[in-house]
Every structure is written in structure tokens, then in C-alpha cells.
Design an enzyme around this catalytic site. Structure first.
Site, mmCIF file in Angstrom:
data_model
loop_
_atom_site.group_PDB
_atom_site.id
_atom_site.type_symbol
_atom_site.label_atom_id
_atom_site.label_comp_id
_atom_site.label_asym_id
_atom_site.label_seq_id
_atom_site.Cartn_x
_atom_site.Cartn_y
_atom_site.Cartn_z
ATOM 1 N N ARG A 45 0.841 -1.208 0.000
ATOM 2 C CA ARG A 45 0.000 0.000 0.000
ATOM 3 C C ARG A 45 0.877 1.260 0.000
ATOM 4 O O ARG A 45 0.558 2.243 -0.643
ATOM 5 C CB ARG A 45 -0.945 -0.011 1.200
ATOM 6 C CG ARG A 45 -1.918 -1.192 1.162
ATOM 7 C CD ARG A 45 -3.190 -0.899 1.885
ATOM 8 N NE ARG A 45 -3.970 0.109 1.205
ATOM 9 C CZ ARG A 45 -4.765 0.991 1.811
ATOM 10 N NH1 ARG A 45 -4.875 0.986 3.110
ATOM 11 N NH2 ARG A 45 -5.445 1.878 1.125
ATOM 12 N N GLN A 66 -9.063 10.448 8.078
ATOM 13 C CA GLN A 66 -8.836 9.066 8.514
ATOM 14 C C GLN A 66 -7.877 8.379 7.548
ATOM 15 O O GLN A 66 -7.455 7.258 7.791
ATOM 16 C CB GLN A 66 -10.163 8.298 8.526
ATOM 17 C CG GLN A 66 -11.205 8.870 9.458
ATOM 18 C CD GLN A 66 -12.576 8.276 9.187
ATOM 19 O OE1 GLN A 66 -12.951 7.247 9.748
ATOM 20 N NE2 GLN A 66 -13.337 8.912 8.319
ATOM 21 N N HIS A 86 -5.474 8.553 11.828
ATOM 22 C CA HIS A 86 -5.162 7.118 11.743
ATOM 23 C C HIS A 86 -3.719 6.866 11.297
ATOM 24 O O HIS A 86 -3.408 5.775 10.823
ATOM 25 C CB HIS A 86 -6.139 6.415 10.789
ATOM 26 C CG HIS A 86 -7.525 6.262 11.368
ATOM 27 N ND1 HIS A 86 -8.609 5.867 10.624
ATOM 28 C CD2 HIS A 86 -7.991 6.444 12.629
ATOM 29 C CE1 HIS A 86 -9.690 5.819 11.395
ATOM 30 N NE2 HIS A 86 -9.332 6.178 12.617
ATOM 31 N N CYS A 141 16.154 1.395 12.524
ATOM 32 C CA CYS A 141 15.562 2.703 12.833
ATOM 33 C C CYS A 141 16.634 3.765 12.605
ATOM 34 O O CYS A 141 17.748 3.647 13.117
ATOM 35 C CB CYS A 141 15.093 2.714 14.287
ATOM 36 S SG CYS A 141 14.717 4.363 14.918
ATOM 37 N N GLY A 183 -16.773 11.582 2.162
ATOM 38 C CA GLY A 183 -16.245 10.293 1.712
ATOM 39 C C GLY A 183 -15.905 9.305 2.814
ATOM 40 O O GLY A 183 -14.892 8.625 2.730
ATOM 41 N N ASN A 201 -21.064 12.695 0.177
ATOM 42 C CA ASN A 201 -20.689 11.283 0.036
ATOM 43 C C ASN A 201 -21.396 10.673 -1.172
ATOM 44 O O ASN A 201 -22.404 11.205 -1.644
ATOM 45 C CB ASN A 201 -21.104 10.521 1.310
ATOM 46 C CG ASN A 201 -20.187 9.352 1.621
ATOM 47 O OD1 ASN A 201 -18.987 9.440 1.424
ATOM 48 N ND2 ASN A 201 -20.745 8.259 2.099
HETATM 49 P P1 OAD Z 1 -14.996 3.225 3.889
HETATM 50 O O1 OAD Z 1 -14.469 2.339 2.821
HETATM 51 O O2 OAD Z 1 -15.627 2.584 5.069
HETATM 52 O O3 OAD Z 1 -16.087 4.226 3.280
HETATM 53 C C1 OAD Z 1 -15.826 4.969 2.134
HETATM 54 C C2 OAD Z 1 -17.042 5.855 1.861
HETATM 55 O O4 OAD Z 1 -16.708 6.680 0.752
HETATM 56 C C3 OAD Z 1 -18.318 5.103 1.509
HETATM 57 O O5 OAD Z 1 -19.407 5.652 2.247
HETATM 58 C C4 OAD Z 1 -18.495 5.365 0.004
HETATM 59 O O6 OAD Z 1 -19.867 5.469 -0.375
HETATM 60 C C5 OAD Z 1 -17.812 6.692 -0.145
HETATM 61 N N1 OAD Z 1 -17.239 6.914 -1.480
HETATM 62 C C6 OAD Z 1 -16.667 6.029 -2.323
HETATM 63 N N2 OAD Z 1 -16.251 6.609 -3.448
HETATM 64 C C7 OAD Z 1 -16.557 7.932 -3.317
HETATM 65 C C8 OAD Z 1 -16.387 9.079 -4.147
HETATM 66 N N3 OAD Z 1 -15.805 9.006 -5.350
HETATM 67 N N4 OAD Z 1 -16.831 10.267 -3.692
HETATM 68 C C9 OAD Z 1 -17.442 10.365 -2.486
HETATM 69 N N5 OAD Z 1 -17.621 9.324 -1.655
HETATM 70 C C10 OAD Z 1 -17.191 8.125 -2.064
HETATM 71 O O7 OAD Z 1 -13.804 4.203 4.314
HETATM 72 P P2 OAD Z 1 -13.665 5.093 5.623
HETATM 73 O O8 OAD Z 1 -14.987 5.579 6.077
HETATM 74 O O9 OAD Z 1 -12.609 6.084 5.371
HETATM 75 O O10 OAD Z 1 -9.283 2.626 9.541
HETATM 76 O O11 OAD Z 1 -13.110 4.035 6.664
HETATM 77 C C11 OAD Z 1 -12.830 4.448 7.969
HETATM 78 C C12 OAD Z 1 -11.689 3.640 8.520
HETATM 79 O O12 OAD Z 1 -11.990 2.259 8.391
HETATM 80 C C13 OAD Z 1 -10.374 3.780 7.779
HETATM 81 O O13 OAD Z 1 -9.639 4.928 8.163
HETATM 82 C C14 OAD Z 1 -9.652 2.531 8.155
HETATM 83 C C15 OAD Z 1 -10.791 1.562 7.933
HETATM 84 O O14 OAD Z 1 -10.726 0.372 8.596
HETATM 85 C C16 OAD Z 1 -8.235 1.923 10.003
HETATM 86 O O15 OAD Z 1 -7.560 1.200 9.282
HETATM 87 C C17 OAD Z 1 -7.987 2.121 11.471
#
Ligand code: OAD
Length: 237
Positions: A59, A96, A113, A140, A179, A205
Site C-alpha cells: 500500500r 482518517q 489514523h 531505525c 467520503g 458522500n
Molecule cells: P470506507 O471504505 O468505510 O467508506 C468509504 C465511503 O466513501 C463510503 O461511504 C463510500 O460510499 C464513499 N465513497 C466512495 N467513493 C466515493 C467518491 N468518489 N466520492 C465520495 N464518496 C465516495 O472508508 P472510511 O470511512 O474512510 O481505519 O473508513 C474508515 C476507517 O476504516 C479507515 O480509516 C480505516 C478503515 O478500517 C483503520 O484502518 C484504522
């Protein structure tokens, strides 16, 4: 829109989706292809550090080939222009995301995060900028110990900078979520905190998030379109 002074913006994987970085929970997202328990917990790292390092090495390499999209660029423009619209106006951008696309677009950002491009020495606690792989156990830069891990927050660990984020939420009169699915706390709870404290709340979103009911307003569509439109509104007002 000019009635607002202090804006807190929370972004999630959706803001980087159109730069080609996978989200977590959409169809085909990262957590469909990898189990959280295998790659994103301290227990997983203790059990199989090679598997976890390889996952993050891939990644880390991938994000370096991506570029900011129109949503990142618009947020950077707001970050730079908003304080100039009047004394004491602030924008606090919290993400995040562990990619560096907000800062490459020119915004200052709080990474709650962690960051892909940093390594954390579990022995001396130093965080170093890091672009290469960690799989081979490099030393390190600060202490020489071969004890580096990705500087990302795993499930079961405390997110970073919570004091700063709560302070910003306390003075926010506008909270904007962009998002993010609203599935992961504490970030998913920011909208409720902001609203309880009197802020207006807006969601941008692709689809309604899990916490959609907490927002005064939801606009649905791709971030690369919605965010520049909203930023124009803010700066025009
Ligand atoms: P998610 O994958 O859970 O959610 C992504 C959101 O973005 C969804 O609601 C989609 O509908 C929306 N989305 C996708 N494409 C889009 C676009 N082009 N424009 C607007 N919206 C769009 O990702 P996060 O909510 O960021 O944490 O996830 C939160 C956390 O869960 C991450 O930071 C990570 C993950 O596990 C850790 O790893 C601790």
C-alpha cells in the site's frame, strides 16, 4: 455560508477513491479482500509480522504513484483562502486516510489514523519519514534497532491527535464529513459531538453514510464534483 467562522472537515477513503486508492467497505474494497484480523490489529502483527509488513509495503508503494484529485485540490484551496476571509476564521482538516494526498495538494491536515509514509520505532518511539519497504527489518534511523512498524493506527489502538480534534470540534460552527462510511469510531461520532455543540452538519458522500441521520444536510455524488462545488459556495459567500 459566510455566517460560519470555524470549519471542521473530516475526510475518509471516498475522497481518495477517484485518485485510484481503494476504499475499505465498498464492493471490492480492501476489507473484502483482506481480513482486518489478519492485517490491521496489534495481535496480527505479533502473530505474523511478515504478512502485515508486506500488506503495508504494498500500500505504501501504491500511494506514491497516485496523485491528488479535484476534491483534494479544492480542500487545499479552502484551507489557504478561508482564513483570509476574515479575522479568526479557521479550517481544521482531519483525515482518517493514511495517504498523503491532502498535503500533496497543499493542505495542512491532521492524520488521526497515522500515515503510510512514516515508520514508528517500537523501541525508541521515534517516527521517521519512510518511503521504502519494511519487510526486511531495516534499522531505525534514530536508534538503529530493527523494530520498525508502519505508523498507522490499527483496530484496538487509540487514534492520534484526539485532543486537538476535540478542541476544534468545540469551536466549530460547521462540520463537514466527506467520503466516509461512518462505520469506525471515534471518527464516526464527530458529527454527533459537533451537532450537540451547536454546529451545522453537512455530509458529502457517494451514498448516505451509517450516521447520515445526524447531518442537517446530505449531498450525494462523487467527491471530485461535490467538494469543488461546496468550496466555491463557501468562498463566494
Ligand atoms: P470506507 O471504505 O468505510 O467508506 C468509504 C465511503 O466513501 C463510503 O461511504 C463510500 O460510499 C464513499 N465513497 C466512495 N467513493 C466515493 C467518491 N468518489 N466520492 C465520495 N464518496 C465516495 O472508508 P472510511 O470511512 O474512510 O481505519 O473508513 C474508515 C476507517 O476504516 C479507515 O480509516 C480505516 C478503515 O478500517 C483503520 O484502518 C484504522
Amino acid at each position: 455560508m459566510t455566517q460560519f467562522r470555524n470549519i471542521v472537515i473530516l475526510t475518509g477513503a471516498g475522497v481518495s477513491a477517484e485518485s485510484g486508492i481503494d476504499t475499505f467497505r465498498d464492493g471490492g474494497g480492501l476489507w473484502e479482500r483482506h481480513r482486518v484480523d489478519d492485517v490491521a490489529t496489534p495481535e496480527a502483527f505479533a502473530r505474523d509480522p511478515g504478512l502485515v509488513q508486506r500488506f503495508y509495503d504494498m500500500r505504501r508503494a501504491a500511494i506514491q504513484e497516485k496523485v491528488p484529485n479535484a476534491a483534494h485540490m479544492a480542500l487545499a484551496r479552502l484551507d489557504q483562502a478561508w482564513p483570509k476571509k476574515g479575522m479568526g476564521r479557521t479550517v481544521t482538516l482531519v483525515t482518517q486516510n493514511v495517504d498523503d494526498l491532502h498535503e500533496r495538494a497543499g493542505a495542512s491536515v491532521i492524520h488521526m489514523h497515522g500515515e503510510h509514509l512514516k515508520a514508528w520505532c517500537t523501541l525508541c518511539d521515534t517516527r521517521s519519514h519512510w518511503r521504502g519497504p519494511l519487510i526486511d527489518g531495516p534499522p531505525c534511523p534514530a536508534c538503529g534497532a530493527r523494530a520498525l512498524r508502519p505508523d498507522v493506527v490499527w483496530f484496538g489502538e487509540m487514534p492520534y491527535h484526539m485532543d486537538r480534534i476535540h478542541a476544534a470540534l468545540r469551536s466549530a460552527d460547521l462540520f463537514v464529513s466527506i467520503g466516509t462510511s461512518g462505520a469506525v469510531y471515534p471518527a464516526a461520532g464527530f458529527v454527533q459531538s459537533a451537532r450537540d455543540l451547536g454546529a451545522r452538519t453537512l455530509e458529502l458522500n457517494l451514498e448516505p453514510s451509517q450516521g447520515s441521520r445526524w447531518f442537517h444536510e446530505t449531498r450525494l455524488g462523487p467527491a471530485s464534483e461535490l467538494v469543488p462545488e461546496w468550496v466555491e459556495e463557501m468562498l463566494a459567500g
